[in-house]
Write an enzyme that holds these catalytic residues in place. Structure first.
Site, PDB file in Angstrom:
ATOM      1  N   GLN A  53      76.253  46.639  12.802  1.00 45.16           N
ATOM      2  CA  GLN A  53      75.554  47.731  13.469  1.00 45.16           C
ATOM      3  C   GLN A  53      74.126  47.283  13.722  1.00 45.16           C
ATOM      4  O   GLN A  53      73.628  46.364  13.060  1.00 45.16           O
ATOM      5  CB  GLN A  53      75.507  48.988  12.585  1.00 45.16           C
ATOM      6  CG  GLN A  53      76.791  49.804  12.605  1.00 45.16           C
ATOM      7  CD  GLN A  53      76.602  51.216  12.059  1.00 45.16           C
ATOM      8  OE1 GLN A  53      75.592  51.529  11.420  1.00 45.16           O
ATOM      9  NE2 GLN A  53      77.588  52.060  12.314  1.00 45.16           N
ATOM     10  N   HIS A  93      77.080  52.093   7.034  1.00 43.12           N
ATOM     11  CA  HIS A  93      76.283  52.038   8.254  1.00 43.12           C
ATOM     12  C   HIS A  93      74.927  51.424   7.893  1.00 43.12           C
ATOM     13  O   HIS A  93      74.645  51.190   6.711  1.00 43.12           O
ATOM     14  CB  HIS A  93      76.124  53.419   8.911  1.00 43.12           C
ATOM     15  CG  HIS A  93      75.713  54.529   7.979  1.00 43.12           C
ATOM     16  ND1 HIS A  93      75.545  55.825   8.378  1.00 43.12           N
ATOM     17  CD2 HIS A  93      75.424  54.525   6.640  1.00 43.12           C
ATOM     18  CE1 HIS A  93      75.187  56.577   7.350  1.00 43.12           C
ATOM     19  NE2 HIS A  93      75.099  55.804   6.284  1.00 43.12           N
ATOM     20  N   TRP A 130      82.527  58.728   6.813  1.00 43.54           N
ATOM     21  CA  TRP A 130      82.392  57.310   6.478  1.00 43.54           C
ATOM     22  C   TRP A 130      83.344  56.947   5.349  1.00 43.54           C
ATOM     23  O   TRP A 130      83.050  57.195   4.178  1.00 43.54           O
ATOM     24  CB  TRP A 130      80.943  57.005   6.077  1.00 43.54           C
ATOM     25  CG  TRP A 130      79.992  57.191   7.217  1.00 43.54           C
ATOM     26  CD1 TRP A 130      79.711  56.273   8.176  1.00 43.54           C
ATOM     27  CD2 TRP A 130      79.234  58.358   7.532  1.00 43.54           C
ATOM     28  NE1 TRP A 130      78.820  56.805   9.089  1.00 43.54           N
ATOM     29  CE2 TRP A 130      78.517  58.086   8.713  1.00 43.54           C
ATOM     30  CE3 TRP A 130      79.101  59.626   6.952  1.00 43.54           C
ATOM     31  CZ2 TRP A 130      77.665  59.012   9.316  1.00 43.54           C
ATOM     32  CZ3 TRP A 130      78.255  60.553   7.549  1.00 43.54           C
ATOM     33  CH2 TRP A 130      77.551  60.241   8.713  1.00 43.54           C
ATOM     34  N   ALA A 155      66.167  58.200  15.846  1.00 43.21           N
ATOM     35  CA  ALA A 155      66.948  57.118  15.253  1.00 43.21           C
ATOM     36  C   ALA A 155      68.195  56.928  16.082  1.00 43.21           C
ATOM     37  O   ALA A 155      68.630  57.842  16.792  1.00 43.21           O
ATOM     38  CB  ALA A 155      67.324  57.455  13.814  1.00 43.21           C
ATOM     39  N   VAL A 205      70.198  63.630  11.598  1.00 46.93           N
ATOM     40  CA  VAL A 205      69.419  63.856  12.820  1.00 46.93           C
ATOM     41  C   VAL A 205      69.607  65.287  13.296  1.00 46.93           C
ATOM     42  O   VAL A 205      70.632  65.909  13.028  1.00 46.93           O
ATOM     43  CB  VAL A 205      69.827  62.874  13.955  1.00 46.93           C
ATOM     44  CG1 VAL A 205      69.314  61.478  13.677  1.00 46.93           C
ATOM     45  CG2 VAL A 205      71.326  62.873  14.183  1.00 46.93           C
ATOM     46  N   ARG A 222      83.867  49.557   6.115  1.00 44.88           N
ATOM     47  CA  ARG A 222      84.545  50.850   5.955  1.00 44.88           C
ATOM     48  C   ARG A 222      85.969  50.657   5.490  1.00 44.88           C
ATOM     49  O   ARG A 222      86.636  49.689   5.885  1.00 44.88           O
ATOM     50  CB  ARG A 222      84.523  51.634   7.271  1.00 44.88           C
ATOM     51  CG  ARG A 222      83.115  52.153   7.540  1.00 44.88           C
ATOM     52  CD  ARG A 222      83.038  53.168   8.631  1.00 44.88           C
ATOM     53  NE  ARG A 222      81.641  53.262   9.060  1.00 44.88           N
ATOM     54  CZ  ARG A 222      81.231  53.889  10.148  1.00 44.88           C
ATOM     55  NH1 ARG A 222      82.110  54.484  10.932  1.00 44.88           N
ATOM     56  NH2 ARG A 222      79.949  53.930  10.438  1.00 44.88           N
TER      57      ARG A 222
END
Ligand code: PHE
Length: 356
Positions: free
Chosen positions: A225, A185, A164, A324, A268, A211
């Site tokens: 997003q 994000h 990122w 997620a 995740v 970004r």
């Protein structure tokens, strides 16, 4: 004074109509016309007073004279109407030639505004999840390092931070940390939502992200997003697949297929990217510009919430599990509507915007 009779009334009412008609013929503007109306037909107008005067006649006389009076009233009203029309017409003709303004032209159409294509697609995406029981929440665009990275299992110095490219708001402090940034994000809202509520959690978070990136046809330095998060007892990867499959069908049609492949996001485990089979070539692939010959189109990142993220917000990872996902609405809109350059969304060109 002699008692009035219907005969004398007939004479005077005829006189009245004649005089009124004579005066009317010389009237050419609306103010004088109104004065005329008041003079004859108004509350204290001559004809009104005449009609009122009939009350003194005896019954039979009154009947005859009354009928004449009403007839006279009808006649004056008719004359008034005609005159008013011809005055209006004369005015129109005059203004058409003198003012050079064609008052008979239709009015200019009012241009009505509409929602920005990004707003439209964000709403469509949120609606799809809302009907599956998710609520919509929003969060700050200026975030802390803590929520944008730390709480997502991306500690300072972790190489995954390079995924990122970040726009920092604050200068680096003595500890080498940059406390404030523009969120890269919507994932920081995962921790914020979980900290402020107990399971079950089902939210989608639409919002703007930033970004530090050079722009081109598929990259913007600011974009939207939509984050999704579901946490409860007993949530499995099958729930992730079922929910996201249903979402893809709602947005891209009921015969879409989906594909999940392993991908890496520190927050995740396992992490996946989800693709749909290309709706342009029906998954054929070869020669298709939309899916670049592959037959598949990636539409989002997703995965099962990492136990460290759950523990970080005080959820027991032995008890709760969740999934997620994060997707880019502009990308979804580009695919759906065949838009070839993401920069069009933010260049404010009405030729583009008015197509939606
Ligand atoms: N936040 C990730 C990104 O911006 C997307 C993501 C969200 C992936 C949630 C997995 C789970 O790339």
């Amino acid at each position: 004074m002699t008692q009035p009779t219907s005969q004398s009334s007939a004479l005077s009412v005829q006189d009245l109509v004649d005089t009124a008609a004579g005066e009317l013929a010389g009237i050419n503007d609306t103010e004088s016309l109104e004065a005329w109306r008041v003079a004859y037909l108004g509350r204290r107008g001559r004809l009104t007073l005449f009609l009122r005067g009939l009350a003194q006649l005896d019954l039979e006389e009154r009947r005859v004279a009354g009928a004449m009076g009403n007839q006279a009233k009808g006649r004056l009203e008719e004359l008034l109407d005609e005159r008013s029309k011809s005055i209006r017409e004369a005015q129109l003709t005059r203004s058409a030639s003198e003012d050079r303004l064609d008052v008979t032209l239709p009015g200019r159409p009012l241009v009505s505004g509409r929602l920005h294509p990004t707003t439209q697609i964000v709403r469509e995406i949120c609606n799809a999840f809302m009907t599956m029981g998710f609520s919509v929440v929003e969060g700050p665009e200026v975030e802390t390092d803590h929520y944008n990275f730390e709480m997502l299992n991306i500690p300072l110095g972790h190489p995954a931070r390079d995924m990122w490219n970040t726009l920092w708001v604050d200068q680096q402090n003595e500890d080498g940390q940059y406390p404030l940034l523009l969120r890269t994000h919507t994932s920081p809202m995962q921790a914020r939502v979980m900290e402020s509520t107990r399971p079950p959690v089902r939210v989608v978070v639409p919002g703007k992200c930033y970004r530090y990136e050079a722009t081109d046809a598929t990259h913007e330095w600011h974009f939207y997003q939509v984050e999704g998060l579901a946490v409860d007892e007993g949530i499995t990867f099958a729930d992730l697949k079922g929910t996201l499959f249903e979402f893809a069908r709602r947005l891209f049609g009921s015969d879409r297929k989906v594909r999940f492949r392993c991908d890496y996001f520190p927050f995740v485990e396992p992490g996946v990217d989800m693709s749909i089979d290309c709706f342009a070539c029906d998954g054929e692939g070869s020669g298709c510009r939309i899916c670049r010959d592959s037959g598949w189109i990636e539409i989002m990142g997703a995965g099962m919430v990492h136990p460290k993220v759950l523990a970080g917000v005080g959820y027991d990872p032995e008890k709760y599990t969740g999934f997620a996902f994060g997707l880019g609405p502009e990308r979804i809109a580009m695919l759906k509507y065949g838009i070839e350059d993401i920069r069009l969304f933010y260049s404010n060109d009405l030729r583009f915007l008015s197509q939606f």
